[in-house]
Write a protein that holds these residues in place. Structure first.
Motif, short mmCIF file in Angstrom:
data_model
loop_
_atom_site.label_atom_id
_atom_site.label_comp_id
_atom_site.label_asym_id
_atom_site.label_seq_id
_atom_site.Cartn_x
_atom_site.Cartn_y
_atom_site.Cartn_z
N SER A 115 0.83 -1.22 -0.11
CA SER A 115 0.14 0.04 -0.01
C SER A 115 0.99 1.09 -0.09
O SER A 115 1.90 1.14 1.02
N LEU A 164 -4.09 -0.21 9.07
CA LEU A 164 -3.55 -0.50 7.82
C LEU A 164 -2.81 -1.97 7.84
O LEU A 164 -3.08 -2.75 6.83
N LEU A 216 -3.45 -5.26 5.48
CA LEU A 216 -2.37 -5.74 4.67
C LEU A 216 -2.13 -7.27 4.98
O LEU A 216 -1.96 -8.10 4.38
#
Length: 265
Positions: free
Chosen positions: A121, A163, A167
């Motif tokens: 990302s 995040l 992930l």
């Protein structure tokens, strides 16, 4: 008028599907389940092919589109009882390798780049620039996670942790796919699922590919010198619509070139 000779054996046909470019990035030529559905349906069902060969040259992209495309390939292979062979070109990495893993066998060029079994990302932060220009960012949300990783605000630890959790979940799904498809072929290598890449023979050594070889000679060796090839690939429109479509295509092209550039291509 056709004459039927029962003693003449029909030449075997291999359907070849070209998968070129980034996956699901929004351009007209991006690889997506929707854009590839008619090609894959025809490849597997038209003329009873003895095999479907995938020509793959992709640095990856959307994990969801990669999963959908791979699942469709497996489903059609089972429904039509047709084996699938993947032939990698410059790169079959990340989502490109996910799609390759849907094949029963993977063959690579000696210089092909394979692997990158990981999730990425990327973004940017512009809050310092805005402050220097005297610009105030105003965001109002209902739900404390709605503005997660806003690039115009300083990064905070809670957003990063959230995040990383997402992930990690995507990474586990990717790993499960490769283990399910490659199984005992995979070497016990600690770098296998770290996002590392391998080239040609080295990819074979760790079980990411079954051998070094190109489409035509491998298929002739498998199905005989008289095998025919029927090719399928996405067609470019000669006169694309102006305006938003051209802008979208330009951005998608930049995004795709950046994805290939990660592998020095």
């Amino acid at each position: 008028m056709k004459t039927w000779f029962p003693f003449l054996k029909k030449r075997p046909t291999v359907a070849v599907v070209r998968l070129q470019g980034a996956i699901g990035t929004g351009g007209r030529m991006a690889l997506s389940d929707q854009s590839l559905r008619p090609l894959l349906e025809r490849a597997f069902r038209k003329g009873k092919p003895v095999a479907v060969a995938l020509e793959i040259n992709s640095p990856g992209g959307s994990p969801v589109q990669s999963s959908l495309i791979g699942a469709r390939i497996r489903r059609l292979s089972q429904e039509c009882d047709v084996p699938v062979f993947a032939f990698t070109e410059d790169v079959a990495a990340s989502g490109g390798y996910w799609i390759a893993s849907a094949a029963d066998e993977i063959h690579a060029d000696p210089s092909s780049i394979l692997g990158s079994i990981g999730v990425i990302s990327a973004g940017f932060g512009a809050h310092v620039f805005l402050q220097r220009q005297g610009i105030e960012r105003r965001v109002h949300t209902a739900g404390r996670s709605k503005s997660m990783l806003d690039p115009f605000r300083p990064e905070n630890e809670e957003d990063v942790a959230r995040l990383n959790r997402l992930l990690g979940q995507l990474h586990e799904t990717f790993i499960a796919q490769i283990k399910d498809r490659r199984g005992a072929k995979l070497a016990d290598d600690p770098d296998l699922f770290t996002g590392e890449v391998w080239i040609g023979k080295a990819a074979c050594d760790v079980g990411l590919a079954d051998g070094i070889g190109h489409l035509v000679p491998v298929m002739k060796d498998r199905f005989g010198d008289k095998v025919r090839f029927r090719r399928y690939e996405q067609k470019r429109r000669l006169l694309p619509r102006l305006g938003a479509t051209l802008a979208q295509d330009a951005l998608a092209t930049i995004d795709e070139r950046a994805a290939f550039a990660r592998f020095g291509l």
